[in-house]
Design an enzyme around this catalytic site. Structure first.
Site, PDB file in Angstrom:
ATOM      1  N   ARG A 107       0.831  -1.199   0.000  1.00  0.00           N
ATOM      2  CA  ARG A 107       0.000   0.000   0.000  1.00  0.00           C
ATOM      3  C   ARG A 107       0.871   1.257   0.000  1.00  0.00           C
ATOM      4  O   ARG A 107       2.068   1.201   0.240  1.00  0.00           O
ATOM      5  CB  ARG A 107      -0.930   0.005   1.216  1.00  0.00           C
ATOM      6  CG  ARG A 107      -2.053  -1.002   1.157  1.00  0.00           C
ATOM      7  CD  ARG A 107      -2.821  -1.076   2.459  1.00  0.00           C
ATOM      8  NE  ARG A 107      -2.045  -1.729   3.516  1.00  0.00           N
ATOM      9  CZ  ARG A 107      -2.491  -1.919   4.763  1.00  0.00           C
ATOM     10  NH1 ARG A 107      -3.692  -1.494   5.101  1.00  0.00           N
ATOM     11  NH2 ARG A 107      -1.729  -2.534   5.652  1.00  0.00           N
ATOM     12  N   LYS A 156       1.729   1.751   7.354  1.00  0.00           N
ATOM     13  CA  LYS A 156       2.027   0.910   8.508  1.00  0.00           C
ATOM     14  C   LYS A 156       2.987   1.602   9.463  1.00  0.00           C
ATOM     15  O   LYS A 156       3.619   2.601   9.143  1.00  0.00           O
ATOM     16  CB  LYS A 156       2.635  -0.419   8.052  1.00  0.00           C
ATOM     17  CG  LYS A 156       1.638  -1.325   7.350  1.00  0.00           C
ATOM     18  CD  LYS A 156       0.431  -1.653   8.215  1.00  0.00           C
ATOM     19  CE  LYS A 156       0.788  -2.526   9.396  1.00  0.00           C
ATOM     20  NZ  LYS A 156      -0.406  -2.812  10.263  1.00  0.00           N
ATOM     21  N   TYR A 206      -0.898   4.240  10.650  1.00  0.00           N
ATOM     22  CA  TYR A 206      -1.310   3.245  11.637  1.00  0.00           C
ATOM     23  C   TYR A 206      -0.121   2.961  12.544  1.00  0.00           C
ATOM     24  O   TYR A 206       1.008   2.791  12.074  1.00  0.00           O
ATOM     25  CB  TYR A 206      -1.740   1.941  10.955  1.00  0.00           C
ATOM     26  CG  TYR A 206      -3.067   2.020  10.235  1.00  0.00           C
ATOM     27  CD1 TYR A 206      -4.250   2.229  10.939  1.00  0.00           C
ATOM     28  CD2 TYR A 206      -3.140   1.876   8.852  1.00  0.00           C
ATOM     29  CE1 TYR A 206      -5.469   2.298  10.285  1.00  0.00           C
ATOM     30  CE2 TYR A 206      -4.357   1.943   8.186  1.00  0.00           C
ATOM     31  CZ  TYR A 206      -5.519   2.162   8.909  1.00  0.00           C
ATOM     32  OH  TYR A 206      -6.721   2.235   8.258  1.00  0.00           O
ATOM     33  N   HIS A 224      -0.666   1.113  16.138  1.00  0.00           N
ATOM     34  CA  HIS A 224      -0.942  -0.087  16.928  1.00  0.00           C
ATOM     35  C   HIS A 224       0.114  -0.293  18.021  1.00  0.00           C
ATOM     36  O   HIS A 224       0.744  -1.334  18.125  1.00  0.00           O
ATOM     37  CB  HIS A 224      -1.014  -1.321  16.020  1.00  0.00           C
ATOM     38  CG  HIS A 224      -2.097  -1.248  14.994  1.00  0.00           C
ATOM     39  ND1 HIS A 224      -3.438  -1.299  15.316  1.00  0.00           N
ATOM     40  CD2 HIS A 224      -2.045  -1.101  13.643  1.00  0.00           C
ATOM     41  CE1 HIS A 224      -4.162  -1.207  14.224  1.00  0.00           C
ATOM     42  NE2 HIS A 224      -3.353  -1.073  13.189  1.00  0.00           N
ATOM     43  N   GLU A 271      -5.723   4.619  13.783  1.00  0.00           N
ATOM     44  CA  GLU A 271      -6.699   3.732  14.432  1.00  0.00           C
ATOM     45  C   GLU A 271      -7.344   4.316  15.681  1.00  0.00           C
ATOM     46  O   GLU A 271      -8.276   3.709  16.236  1.00  0.00           O
ATOM     47  CB  GLU A 271      -6.055   2.377  14.768  1.00  0.00           C
ATOM     48  CG  GLU A 271      -5.055   2.404  15.901  1.00  0.00           C
ATOM     49  CD  GLU A 271      -3.634   2.708  15.476  1.00  0.00           C
ATOM     50  OE1 GLU A 271      -2.714   2.540  16.290  1.00  0.00           O
ATOM     51  OE2 GLU A 271      -3.440   3.116  14.300  1.00  0.00           O
ATOM     52  N   ASP A 282     -21.065 -11.719  20.368  1.00  0.00           N
ATOM     53  CA  ASP A 282     -20.699 -10.383  20.839  1.00  0.00           C
ATOM     54  C   ASP A 282     -21.358 -10.183  22.200  1.00  0.00           C
ATOM     55  O   ASP A 282     -22.380 -10.802  22.504  1.00  0.00           O
ATOM     56  CB  ASP A 282     -21.186  -9.316  19.846  1.00  0.00           C
ATOM     57  CG  ASP A 282     -20.454  -7.993  19.992  1.00  0.00           C
ATOM     58  OD1 ASP A 282     -19.688  -7.644  19.080  1.00  0.00           O
ATOM     59  OD2 ASP A 282     -20.647  -7.307  21.018  1.00  0.00           O
ATOM     60  N   VAL A 298      -7.885 -11.481  13.053  1.00  0.00           N
ATOM     61  CA  VAL A 298      -7.771 -10.153  12.448  1.00  0.00           C
ATOM     62  C   VAL A 298      -7.275  -9.138  13.470  1.00  0.00           C
ATOM     63  O   VAL A 298      -6.777  -8.068  13.103  1.00  0.00           O
ATOM     64  CB  VAL A 298      -9.136  -9.714  11.865  1.00  0.00           C
ATOM     65  CG1 VAL A 298      -9.010  -8.397  11.103  1.00  0.00           C
ATOM     66  CG2 VAL A 298      -9.681 -10.790  10.919  1.00  0.00           C
ATOM     67  N   ASP A 352      -2.886  -7.138  14.978  1.00  0.00           N
ATOM     68  CA  ASP A 352      -2.195  -5.855  15.124  1.00  0.00           C
ATOM     69  C   ASP A 352      -2.253  -5.335  16.552  1.00  0.00           C
ATOM     70  O   ASP A 352      -1.377  -4.572  16.976  1.00  0.00           O
ATOM     71  CB  ASP A 352      -2.811  -4.799  14.188  1.00  0.00           C
ATOM     72  CG  ASP A 352      -2.185  -4.826  12.802  1.00  0.00           C
ATOM     73  OD1 ASP A 352      -1.009  -5.207  12.701  1.00  0.00           O
ATOM     74  OD2 ASP A 352      -2.867  -4.463  11.837  1.00  0.00           O
ATOM     75  N   ASN A 388      -0.910  -7.456   8.339  1.00  0.00           N
ATOM     76  CA  ASN A 388      -1.315  -6.381   7.413  1.00  0.00           C
ATOM     77  C   ASN A 388      -2.151  -6.979   6.281  1.00  0.00           C
ATOM     78  O   ASN A 388      -1.819  -6.876   5.111  1.00  0.00           O
ATOM     79  CB  ASN A 388      -0.097  -5.630   6.857  1.00  0.00           C
ATOM     80  CG  ASN A 388       0.833  -6.508   6.055  1.00  0.00           C
ATOM     81  OD1 ASN A 388       0.988  -7.683   6.336  1.00  0.00           O
ATOM     82  ND2 ASN A 388       1.460  -5.943   5.042  1.00  0.00           N
ATOM     83  N   MET A 389      -3.257  -7.571   6.648  1.00  0.00           N
ATOM     84  CA  MET A 389      -4.084  -8.284   5.679  1.00  0.00           C
ATOM     85  C   MET A 389      -4.467  -7.429   4.467  1.00  0.00           C
ATOM     86  O   MET A 389      -4.373  -7.896   3.331  1.00  0.00           O
ATOM     87  CB  MET A 389      -5.336  -8.842   6.359  1.00  0.00           C
ATOM     88  CG  MET A 389      -5.044 -10.000   7.297  1.00  0.00           C
ATOM     89  SD  MET A 389      -6.521 -10.622   8.135  1.00  0.00           S
ATOM     90  CE  MET A 389      -7.434 -11.270   6.745  1.00  0.00           C
TER      91      MET A 389
END
Length: 361
Positions: free
Chosen positions: A15, A75, A94, A96, A118, A198, A267, A270, A300-301
Site C-alpha cells: 500500500r 504501517k 497506523y 498499533h 486507528e 458479541d 484479524v 495488530d 497487514n491483511m
C-alpha cells in the site's frame, strides 16, 4: 506544508500513504509533496502519475524524511524509518502501539509527534480511519480461511458452501463490529453456516436486522464462546478495543478441542491478537499450525489488495491530512477533538490513555 510519502518497507506491504489524486488536492492547496520513487508501484500507481499530479520524486526514504515536515504512511515505522524521525516531524499512520512497547519507546525517543489512524474518532464514536481497512480485512478473513481449509493448504478439506447433499461449513465470528460485519457478509455469500458472538445485545440486534434469519447471533458468554469455537470449521477473531490490546478470548484449550484441519484467522493480530496462540505472520509465510489447527495471523491483511486498500484508505485520511497541512498541528487539534484523539505520542510521552494502560505506563 511539506508532506512526505516514503515507500512502505514492512514485509509484503504494497500500500501507499497517498494516491496521485490526493497529491492533486494537496498541491492545489499550495503544499509541497515529496514521494519516494516506486512508493506507489505496488498499488498500481507509477512515478509519472505522481509527477503529473505535482509531486517531487525523491531517490530514497532518507531524502523524503529530510525534506518533509508531515510524514504520511500506512504501517507503523520500521526501525530504519524511526531512525530518520526528528522532533519537528509529524507522523500520520497506523501505529498499533498497545502491542509494541519497543516501538513506543523508540517513537518517544525520536521526539516526533505521532498520530495513529486507528484512534482518530468521529462524532458518532466510530473510528473512521480504521473502518475501510477493517472492512477489507473482514472480507479477506473469510477468503483466507476458505483457502486454508483446503487440504493442500493444511486444512481439513471443507468447502464453506457445502455441496448438494452435503452441509455447509460452520464459520464462527467473534466480534460484531466492522470487521465482523464484513466477514459475515462474505461468509453468508459463500453459503456457509454463520454465527456471530458479541457481548453487546444492541450490536447483535443490528446484525440480526441487517442479515436476517441466515445469521445466528449469540451472546458471548464463556460457555457459548467455547461451544461455538470448538464446533467451527473456521473461526474469525474480530475483537477490537480502540487503542488497547485485544482480549484473549480464544484460549489454547479451545484450539486443542477443535477438529484438526480447522482454521483460525485472527484479524486482531495488530493489537496483540484475540487468540492465545497468536503471533504475527506475513503474506509470504501466513500460517502456522498448533494442535492441528491452522492459524492465519497476517498483521497487514489489506496489504494483499493494495490497489483497493490504498484508495479506500486515502479517501478516509485525506481530509485529515489537509487539515494538518492547512492549519498546522496546534490549530488542527484545537479545531477537531476527534483528530486530537489520534495523537498517541507527543513531546516524548505517550498521550493516549488506552495505549498507556495497555503498556503499563
Amino acid at each position: 506544508m511539506r508532506i512526505g510519502v516514503p515507500q512502505e518497507v514492512k514485509t509484503e506491504e504494497y500500500r501507499v500513504g497517498l494516491t496521485p489524486a490526493a497529491v492533486v488536492d494537496l498541491t492545489d492547496h499550495g503544499h509541497e509533496v515529496f514521494i519516494e520513487r516506486g512508493a506507489g508501484v505496488g498499488a498500481g500507481f507509477e512515478d509519472e502519475q505522481y509527477r503529473n499530479a505535482g509531486a517531487s520524486l525523491m531517490e530514497d526514504a532518507a531524502s523524503v524524511f529530510e525534506a518533509a515536515q508531515l510524514i504520511v504512511k500506512v504501517k507503523e515505522p520500521q526501525p530504519r524509518e524511526v531512525a530518520l524521525l526528528r522532533p519537528d516531524h509529524l507522523l500520520f499512520t497506523y501505529l498499533h502501539l498497545a502491542a509494541d512497547a519497543g516501538l513506543t519507546q523508540s517513537l518517544c525517543d525520536s521526539g516526533a509527534t505521532c498520530i495513529a489512524y486507528e484512534t482518530v474518532t468521529d462524532s458518532a464514536g466510530r473510528l473512521p480511519l480504521l473502518v475501510p481497512m477493517s472492512q477489507i480485512a473482514g472480507r479477506l478473513s473469510v477468503q483466507a480461511g476458505a483457502t486454508h481449509l483446503e487440504r493442500p493448504r493444511g486444512g481439513r478439506g471443507v468447502l464453506l458452501g457445502g455441496a448438494t447433499g452435503v452441509p455447509p461449513g460452520k464459520v464462527t465470528i467473534i466480534g460484531g463490529g466492522t470487521v465482523g460485519g464484513a466477514a459475515i457478509r462474505i461468509a453468508l455469500g459463500m453459503g456457509a453456516n454463520v454465527c456471530v458472538l458479541d457481548k453487546s445485545m444492541n450490536q447483535l440486534e443490528q446484525l440480526s436486522q441487517r442479515f436476517g434469519s441466515r445469521l445466528t447471533t449469540i451472546y458471548a458468554s464463556s460457555d457459548n464462546l467455547h461451544r461455538h469455537v470448538v464446533s467451527a470449521d473456521l473461526v474469525i477473531g474480530a475483537v477490537l478495543v480502540p487503542g488497547a490490546t485485544a482480549a484473549r478470548l480464544i484460549t489454547a484449550d479451545m484450539i486443542r478441542s477443535m477438529t484438526p484441519g480447522s482454521v483460525m484467522v485472527d484479524v486482531a493480530v495488530d493489537q496483540g491478537g484475540c487468540c492465545e496462540n497468536t503471533r504475527p505472520t506475513t503474506h509470504a509465510d501466513p500460517t502456522f499450525i498448533v494442535d492441528g489447527v491452522v492459524h492465519y495471523c497476517v498483521a497487514n491483511m489489506p496489504g494483499a489488495v493494495p490497489a483497493t486498500a490504498s484508495e479506500a484508505l486515502g479517501n478516509a485520511t485525506l481530509p485529515h491530512v489537509l487539515a494538518l497541512a492547512d492549519k498546522g498541528l496546534t490549530r488542527a487539534l484545537e479545531d477537531d477533538e476527534h483528530l486530537e484523539n489520534g495523537v498517541n505520542i507527543r513531546d516524548g510521552k505517550v498521550t493516549h490513555p488506552a495505549v498507556r494502560s495497555s503498556l503499563g505506563l
